[in-house]
Design an enzyme around this catalytic site. Structure first.
Site, PDB file in Angstrom:
ATOM      1  N   ASN A   8     -34.766 -54.362 -27.031  1.00 25.40           N
ATOM      2  CA  ASN A   8     -35.725 -53.995 -28.087  1.00 25.40           C
ATOM      3  C   ASN A   8     -35.913 -55.187 -29.021  1.00 25.40           C
ATOM      4  O   ASN A   8     -35.033 -55.497 -29.826  1.00 25.40           O
ATOM      5  CB  ASN A   8     -35.213 -52.776 -28.854  1.00 25.40           C
ATOM      6  N   LYS A  10     -38.047 -55.514 -31.450  1.00 27.41           N
ATOM      7  CA  LYS A  10     -38.521 -55.155 -32.786  1.00 27.41           C
ATOM      8  C   LYS A  10     -39.700 -56.068 -33.171  1.00 27.41           C
ATOM      9  O   LYS A  10     -40.469 -56.459 -32.304  1.00 27.41           O
ATOM     10  CB  LYS A  10     -37.365 -55.201 -33.787  1.00 27.41           C
ATOM     11  N   HIS A  98     -36.568 -44.038 -33.164  1.00 29.13           N
ATOM     12  CA  HIS A  98     -35.624 -45.055 -33.626  1.00 29.13           C
ATOM     13  C   HIS A  98     -35.360 -44.857 -35.114  1.00 29.13           C
ATOM     14  O   HIS A  98     -36.246 -44.460 -35.868  1.00 29.13           O
ATOM     15  CB  HIS A  98     -36.196 -46.452 -33.362  1.00 29.13           C
ATOM     16  N   GLU A 100     -35.171 -46.808 -37.526  1.00 31.41           N
ATOM     17  CA  GLU A 100     -36.070 -47.552 -38.408  1.00 31.41           C
ATOM     18  C   GLU A 100     -37.399 -46.826 -38.577  1.00 31.41           C
ATOM     19  O   GLU A 100     -38.007 -46.855 -39.651  1.00 31.41           O
ATOM     20  CB  GLU A 100     -36.280 -48.967 -37.864  1.00 31.41           C
ATOM     21  N   GLU A 167     -27.602 -44.474 -31.011  1.00 31.82           N
ATOM     22  CA  GLU A 167     -27.507 -45.680 -31.835  1.00 31.82           C
ATOM     23  C   GLU A 167     -26.991 -45.314 -33.218  1.00 31.82           C
ATOM     24  O   GLU A 167     -27.765 -44.880 -34.085  1.00 31.82           O
ATOM     25  CB  GLU A 167     -28.880 -46.347 -31.974  1.00 31.82           C
ATOM     26  N   GLY A 173     -27.734 -53.913 -35.984  1.00 29.90           N
ATOM     27  CA  GLY A 173     -28.016 -55.180 -36.656  1.00 29.90           C
ATOM     28  C   GLY A 173     -27.009 -55.556 -37.725  1.00 29.90           C
ATOM     29  O   GLY A 173     -27.252 -56.453 -38.528  1.00 29.90           O
ATOM     30  N   SER A 205     -25.516 -53.452 -31.823  1.00 25.77           N
ATOM     31  CA  SER A 205     -24.798 -54.731 -31.729  1.00 25.77           C
ATOM     32  C   SER A 205     -24.200 -54.963 -30.340  1.00 25.77           C
ATOM     33  O   SER A 205     -23.083 -55.462 -30.196  1.00 25.77           O
ATOM     34  CB  SER A 205     -23.704 -54.805 -32.805  1.00 25.77           C
TER      35      SER A 205
END
Length: 242
Positions: A8, A10, A98, A100, A167, A173, A205
């Site tokens: 991914n 991003k 996701h 985010e 996740e 991150g 990660s």
């Protein structure tokens, strides 16, 4: 069950940078073919501007994923990308839910449900993301959060043709990684509640140093890779180290 690795990207890499990535990835991939398992699927989820480059690359077995899609089929929705458009670009997978998107863009259960319906209508495989915050993890609410997030879309999600990506938000991150044992425990929880044959992957990660330990776990079927997938050599190392 085939393992799967999805990178991914991003909001990273221009078209020019994507072209450079593909060229370098092809070189490293060709050199490591003997180390990469036959029963492995892998894909890259670039920004929308680079989808066509990934989908038309000549790299053997490389599939393409989208990072998002519209919950609407078509119409006056400026800036949106439809499932039909993604299908036309030979996209295989699409990431939905996701953290985010949930946190920054305030996507809720109804939005995610409609996105799943759109993806499945056009034969795109949903990669449905679930995960808990650090405070929820520390309060031992992981099970409640994960089960609740999946229950929100359970009525429409075709589990046999979908991927669930666990996740933990506290490991995205941050450099922090859930131990293989923690990841395994949650992936097992998902399978125990929603079906043993569901494809469940871990993200947070992930890199070439921890991928093998993660995928040696019985209930982890692959990985959703973030930062490490931006480096063509590191991404190939991840594939080769499984």
């Amino acid at each position: 069950m085939k393992k799967i690795i999805i990178g991914n990207w991003k909001m990273n890499k221009t078209v020019h940078e994507t072209r450079d990535f593909i060229q370098k990835f092809d070189i490293f991939y060709s050199k490591n073919l003997g180390k990469i398992k036959d029963n492995l699927d892998f894909a890259i989820a670039p920004s929308f501007t680079s989808l066509a480059l990934i989908s038309t690359s000549k790299i053997d077995k490389l599939k393409v994923a989208a990072q998002n899609l519209s919950q609407f089929d078509s119409g006056a929705f400026t800036g949106e990308i439809s499932a039909k458009m993604l299908q036309d670009l030979a996209v295989n997978y699409v990431i939905i839910g996701h953290s985010e998107r949930r946190e920054i863009f305030k996507e809720i259960g109804e939005d995610l449900t409609n996105k799943i319906l759109q993806a499945q209508k056009y034969n795109l495989i949903p990669v449905f993301c679930v995960g808990e915050s650090l405070s929820e993890f520390e309060a031992n609410e992981t099970e409640k959060v994960i089960i609740g997030q999946i229950n929100e879309v359970k009525s429409v999600l075709n589990f046999e043709k979908a991927i669930i990506a666990y996740e933990p938000i506290w490991a995205i991150g941050t450099g922090k990684t859930a131990t293989a044992q923690i990841a395994e425990q949650v992936c097992k929880l998902i399978k125990n509640n929603f079906g043993k044959n569901i494809r469940v992957i871990y993200g947070g990660s992930v890199n070439s140093k921890n991928i093998n330990e993660l995928l040696l776990q019985k209930n982890i079927d692959g990985a959703l890779v973030g930062k490490a997938s931006l480096d063509p050599e590191e991404f190939v190392k991840i594939l080769a180290n499984i």
